[in-house]
Design an enzyme around this catalytic site. Structure first.
Site, PDB file in Angstrom:
ATOM      1  N   SER A 252       0.837  -1.197   0.000  1.00 45.30           N
ATOM      2  CA  SER A 252       0.000   0.000   0.000  1.00 45.30           C
ATOM      3  C   SER A 252       0.873   1.249   0.000  1.00 45.30           C
ATOM      4  CB  SER A 252      -0.913   0.010   1.222  1.00 45.30           C
ATOM      5  OG  SER A 252      -0.150   0.357   2.356  1.00 45.30           O
ATOM      6  N   LYS A 253       0.226   2.384  -0.020  1.00 45.12           N
ATOM      7  CA  LYS A 253       0.918   3.682  -0.004  1.00 45.12           C
ATOM      8  C   LYS A 253       1.836   3.792   1.216  1.00 45.12           C
ATOM      9  CE  LYS A 253      -0.648   7.720  -2.294  1.00 45.12           C
ATOM     10  NZ  LYS A 253      -0.404   7.407  -3.567  1.00 45.12           N
ATOM     11  N   ARG A 254       1.363   3.203   2.295  1.00 44.40           N
ATOM     12  CA  ARG A 254       2.118   3.215   3.546  1.00 44.40           C
ATOM     13  C   ARG A 254       3.552   2.683   3.355  1.00 44.40           C
ATOM     14  NH1 ARG A 254       1.616  -1.017   7.153  1.00 44.40           N
ATOM     15  NH2 ARG A 254       0.069  -1.954   5.762  1.00 44.40           N
TER      16      ARG A 254
END
Ligand code: GLU
Length: 486
Positions: A252-254
């Site tokens: 994910s973006k994380r």
């Protein structure tokens, strides 16, 4: 056999790393084999379309240098390459299956489908369509309940047994037919579903190998039966491993995973990103990591695609990017930095613009080692360009000296600078070393004070190279300003 492979994105937003990795692997295989790389836009889910995303996807491919042989706009015989321009083809195919008794029209309303799903969930049965319209009587009833509805077309799946598909990476994978319902081929809006359009197009476009992310493996049994129903040969399936974050959770973006064009905005080089992406699910051997695009084309074979999930590690990408930056010629790197330095929003202050190219070319060798992303350039290089440095005067006082000592040292440093005509690294170093001795201060103390005075920072490239590049006039002026500040 000439290899024909495709990248088949849905224009539902910016292409993400996993998605573009599929594009890269297909491109590499086509280029490795002298085959054909096709871009096909799968825009059949009208509800999920994001305007502008076809252009973004093509832009990302261009930026990475993944050129396509056939695709949107190509006047080649296998087109058009945008599925919404091929609706008649899918309709004909669906009609053919109905005539042959392999598919049927379904008139059930969304409300009924929902109720069926809920009831099945409660009864702990596999959710999915209950096949009411598959029988004449059921279809008649459904039509009666819903006379104005436009039907969907569903495919008749076997109610039991196993469906086996052969995947190049995973071998034979078997699915339980009882868990797969009579899926929709054609929606009531006349658009095909992914399954129908994908199978029909892969056949008509003579795709030889389907290389796509593992997420699509569950579609493979449905596709296999569709190919059989049409009497078409199925392309070879090559499912690419999942990409996970370093913590092994879904990427994910994380984890720093962004859309491809965001990587461009962050200052990554396309070749560094290509190198990084190629290793997400492929390897040549245990140790080789650095591959130019040409190397990848030379070595890429599906035999070396890995089955285990790949781990996306943004630090590794930074490492690659630094490596590729260090590998650039001075002039090429200087050219690449100009747009970043001249960016109206994040670039240098307006009074430093336009950037003096010759001056920049002399700065580049000093800074290239420290640069990890091109976007760091304005901040990293600003002191070379700024007219006035802004810093805390306290930084001018080196450890072990007081303000008076620092002033004496800087005054002497100013006099030395003023008196130096041969403004070369060697000459500057010799004079400043001699000065430290004369002042009886440590070289570290003198050099530290001078560094802050001329760069405004405590961390900068090697001092005398920096002085040489900044030039006498700037250095003298800055030493004077520093003295005033003190
Ligand atoms: N349109 C699908 C996607 O967006 C293509 C999957 C496939 O390659 O079959 O990924």
């Amino acid at each position: 056999m000439t290899v024909r492979v495709r990248y088949a994105p849905s224009p539902t937003g910016d292409p993400h790393v996993g998605n573009i990795r599929s594009a890269l692997f297909n491109w590499l295989y086509a280029r490795h084999t002298g085959g054909t790389f096709i871009v096909r836009i799968e825009d059949t889910d009208q509800a999920r379309l994001v305007p502008g995303s076809v252009e973004t996807i093509l832009d990302a491919l261009r930026w990475l240098g993944l050129d396509w042989d056939e695709g949107p706009g190509s006047q080649t015989p296998h087109g058009p390459y945008v599925q919404s321009e091929r609706l008649d083809i899918y309709k004909e195919h669906a009609a053919r299956l109905i005539i042959e008794g392999k598919a049927y029209e379904c008139y059930c309303t969304p409300a009924r489908l929902d109720a069926v799903r809920k009831a099945r969930q409660q009864a702990r049965q596999p959710t999915g369509y209950d096949r009411r319209c598959r029988e004449l009587e059921g279809a008649r009833q459904a039509r009666e309940e819903n006379p104005s509805a436009k039907p969907v077309v569903r495919f008749k799946m076997p109610e039991e047994g196993n469906i086996t598909v052969n995947d190049f990476v995973r071998g034979e994978v078997t699915f339980d037919a009882a868990l797969l319902d009579d899926f929709v081929l054609l929606k009531s809006d006349g658009y095909p579903t992914y399954h129908l359009a994908n199978v029909v197009d892969d056949h008509l476009m003579e795709i030889t190998h389907v290389m796509r992310a593992e997420e699509w493996l569950p579609s493979a049994p449905r596709h296999r039966l569709l190919y059989e129903a049409f009497g078409y040969e199925m392309p070879r399936l090559i499912h690419l491993p999942l990409i996970l974050g370093p913590d092994r959770s879904k990427l994910s973006k994380r984890h720093g995973a962004a859309s491809v064009l965001e990587f461009r905005e962050m200052g990554y080089l396309p070749d560094a990103l290509v190198n990084f992406l190629a290793l997400l699910g492929w390897s040549l051997d245990e140790s080789s990591e650095v591959f130019s695009k040409d190397d990848l084309v030379k070595h890429f074979t599906p035999e070396r695609i890995l089955a285990n999930p790949a781990v996306f590690n943004i630090e590794k990408l930074d490492w690659f990017n630094g490596l590729y930056i260090r590998d650039m010629d001075d002039a090429v790197l200087a050219d690449a930095l100009v747009p970043w330095l001249e960016d109206p929003e994040h670039g240098l202050p307006a009074n430093a613009l336009p950037v003096n190219r010759e001056y920049l070319a002399s700065i580049v060798p000093l800074e290239r080692e420290r640069l990890k992303r091109l976007s760091e350039a304005p901040e990293m290089l600003s002191f070379f360009f700024e007219e006035r440095l802004h810093y805390d005067p306290a930084l001018l006082v080196p450890k072990g000296l007081d303000a008076d000592g620092a002033r004496d040292a800087l005054e002497a440093a100013l006099a030395t600078a003023d008196g130096t005509d041969d403004w070369s690294v060697a000459e500057l170093e010799a004079s400043y070393r001699a000065l430290a001795e004369r002042l009886e201060v440590k070289t570290g103390q003198l050099f530290g004070a001078v560094r802050v005075a001329v760069t405004g920072r405590t961390a900068a490239p090697p001092l005398f190279d920096t002085l040489a590049v900044l030039g006498k006039e700037r250095c003298v002026a800055r030493l004077r300003t520093a003295l005033t500040a003190l």
